[in-house]
Scaffold this active site. Structure first.
Site, PDB file in Angstrom:
ATOM      1  N   ASN A 109       0.803  -1.217   0.000  1.00 32.16           N
ATOM      2  CA  ASN A 109       0.000   0.000   0.000  1.00 32.16           C
ATOM      3  C   ASN A 109       0.838   1.271   0.000  1.00 32.16           C
ATOM      4  OD1 ASN A 109       0.310  -1.483   2.573  1.00 32.16           O
ATOM      5  ND2 ASN A 109      -0.347   0.445   3.486  1.00 32.16           N
ATOM      6  N   CYS A 164       2.988  10.773  12.451  1.00 34.87           N
ATOM      7  CA  CYS A 164       3.346  11.656  13.553  1.00 34.87           C
ATOM      8  C   CYS A 164       2.766  11.084  14.838  1.00 34.87           C
ATOM      9  CB  CYS A 164       2.768  13.034  13.302  1.00 34.87           C
ATOM     10  SG  CYS A 164       3.357  14.243  14.452  1.00 34.87           S
ATOM     11  N   GLN A 204      -4.936  -3.703  -2.170  1.00 35.18           N
ATOM     12  CA  GLN A 204      -4.499  -2.661  -3.107  1.00 35.18           C
ATOM     13  C   GLN A 204      -4.426  -3.163  -4.542  1.00 35.18           C
ATOM     14  OE1 GLN A 204      -3.960   0.588  -2.528  1.00 35.18           O
ATOM     15  NE2 GLN A 204      -4.035   0.607  -0.309  1.00 35.18           N
TER      16      GLN A 204
HETATM   17  N1  PLP Z   1      -4.581  -4.114   3.596  1.00 35.39           N
HETATM   18  C1  PLP Z   1      -4.033  -3.168   2.819  1.00 35.39           C
HETATM   19  C2  PLP Z   1      -2.838  -3.494   1.989  1.00 35.39           C
HETATM   20  C3  PLP Z   1      -4.574  -1.881   2.792  1.00 35.39           C
HETATM   21  O1  PLP Z   1      -4.028  -0.934   2.035  1.00 35.39           O
HETATM   22  C4  PLP Z   1      -5.711  -1.613   3.595  1.00 35.39           C
HETATM   23  C5  PLP Z   1      -6.292  -0.244   3.657  1.00 35.39           C
HETATM   24  O2  PLP Z   1      -5.596   0.736   3.781  1.00 35.39           O
HETATM   25  C6  PLP Z   1      -6.251  -2.638   4.379  1.00 35.39           C
HETATM   26  C7  PLP Z   1      -5.651  -3.873   4.346  1.00 35.39           C
HETATM   27  C8  PLP Z   1      -7.459  -2.422   5.220  1.00 35.39           C
HETATM   28  O3  PLP Z   1      -8.614  -2.441   4.427  1.00 35.39           O
HETATM   29  P1  PLP Z   1      -9.995  -1.801   4.959  1.00 35.39           P
HETATM   30  O4  PLP Z   1      -9.794  -0.345   4.985  1.00 35.39           O
HETATM   31  O5  PLP Z   1     -11.018  -2.235   3.958  1.00 35.39           O
HETATM   32  O6  PLP Z   1     -10.232  -2.401   6.307  1.00 35.39           O
END
Ligand code: PLP
Length: 380
Positions: free
Chosen positions: A150, A318, A178
């Site tokens: 992400n 932060c 992602q």
């Molecule tokens: N896994 C990854 C790689 C993510 O980027 C995110 C969200 O930022 C999540 C899990 C969590 O997903 P959700 O926001 O649907 O709970």
């Protein structure tokens, strides 16, 4: 002008998705578990969406479990395998760059006596397949490696990981939150046993996700109740959300120019002196750019961009008085002083050339101005 370049955090819900969802709030609002026609028409819509989503990833409809999002899917997968297979073994393999929805679950399980191996990644964020294979033991029950990161966008060699896991008889879970809807996902070809996805990263609604569970995979439910979703995720079905998720996936197939705009941003940013591209140069998400501008702070860049109406994110969180560089940037070997200068730009299919030009002009101006004020830049 307002420019949203933080689509890795969440996306605008596509108006066509909202339109598809509307009748399930206002007219067909029945409970899918009810036997009357209100319930049955909602159930029909959910099953239609399930069928579409299953075929999208080359799965069977009864291998799809709907959840409240990626976080819940990761929890059900990892905790579910851990609980179901604890008599077989208590060893789990993951990587150092996973999302907290995976890392925190692993840490929690460690406290309960599970043993977790956190694989290193290389400077581009890739796991090493040999190191993975060597880490598998007799008591290994699960490998959980994300499809795409992400923060830095790096796409892992998923098929290679799947093949190793299948060869050793170890379940393979991948967090594809992602990746789903942005890069091809084929659970059979890639030998994936469990896969997490989320609607809000691809212009679907927030609060709905999926877990693909290959037929035969043993999972102990962690959410107990009415026994919905084959007993793996009790709770009244989110009919509008699920219908919206399927529509968002369908629309993700439309052509877009994210890749071209991503590369334009990368090329322009790398013209700025002392700038580093984080993540893999080619094996990366089509909508992700992550760079470090040396000698200045990502947070300062973010705030100046915000004043110009542009939204991005940084690799530093932060926490109280000190800035902590992200665990991902640390894992790819960036020293804290460089990691602090990182920003992440994430595009969507709605991002336009004009928006990208506006961003590029502003970031060049802001980086230049901040460096003029930076003693580190002057004394470099
Ligand atoms: N896994 C990854 C790689 C993510 O980027 C995110 C969200 O930022 C999540 C899990 C969590 O997903 P959700 O926001 O649907 O709970």
């Amino acid at each position: 002008m307002r420019v949203y370049l933080d689509n890795g955090a969440t996306t605008k819900t596509d108006p066509r998705v909202v339109q598809e969802m509307m009748p399930y709030f206002t007219e067909m609002y029945g409970n899918t578990a009810s036997l009357h026609s209100f319930g049955q028409e909602a159930k029909e819509a959910v099953e239609k969406a399930r069928g579409f989503i299953a075929s999208f990833i080359n799965a069977q409809p009864d291998e799809i479990v709907f959840t409240s999002g990626g976080t819940e899917s990761d929890n059900i997968a990892i905790q579910g395998v851990a609980r179901a297979l604890s008599t077989k073994g208590k060893h789990i393999i993951t990587s150092k760059i996973e999302h907290p929805a995976v890392l925190e679950v692993c840490k929690h399980l460690e406290k309960e006596g599970y043993d977790v191996t956190y694989l290193d990644v290389d400077k581009h964020g890739l796991v090493n397949l040999e190191q993975l294979e060597k880490s598998i033991r007799k008591d290994t029950i699960l490998v959980s490696i994300m499809f795409a990161n992400n923060e830095i966008g790096t796409i892992q060699p998923i098929k290679g990981i799947g093949e190793i896991c299948r060869k050793h008889g170890v379940y393979f879970h991948t967090d594809a939150v992602q990746a789903l809807g942005k890069v091809p996902v084929d659970v059979k070809e890639m030998k994936i046993d469990l896969l997490s996805g989320s609607a809000h990263k691809i212009h679907g609604p927030k609060g709905v996700g999926l877990l693909y569970v290959r037929k035969g995979v043993k999972l102990a439910p962690i959410i107990l109740g009415g026994g919905h979703e084959q007993g793996l995720r009790s709770g009244t079905t989110n009919t509008p959300g699920i219908v919206g998720f399927a529509k968002a996936l369908e629309l993700s197939k439309e052509p877009n120019n994210m890749l071209e705009l991503r590369d334009r941003i990368i090329n322009e940013l790398l013209k700025i002196p002392e700038t580093i591209l984080n993540g893999h140069p080619t094996q990366r998400l089509p909508n992700n750019v992550n760079v470090c501008f040396k000698y200045i702070e990502g947070e300062a860049i973010l705030l100046h961009l915000d004043q110009a109406g542009i939204a991005v994110s940084t690799g530093s969180a932060c926490s109280s008085l000190k800035l902590q560089p992200s665990h991902v940037l640390t894992a790819i070997g960036l020293p804290p002083e460089i990691a602090h200068g990182s920003i992440r730009i994430t595009l969507s299919k709605f991002t336009t050339e004009q928006e990208v030009d506006y961003f590029i002009n502003n970031i060049k101006r802001i980086v230049h101005n901040l460096r003029e004020l930076s003693p580190f830049w002057k004394n470099r």
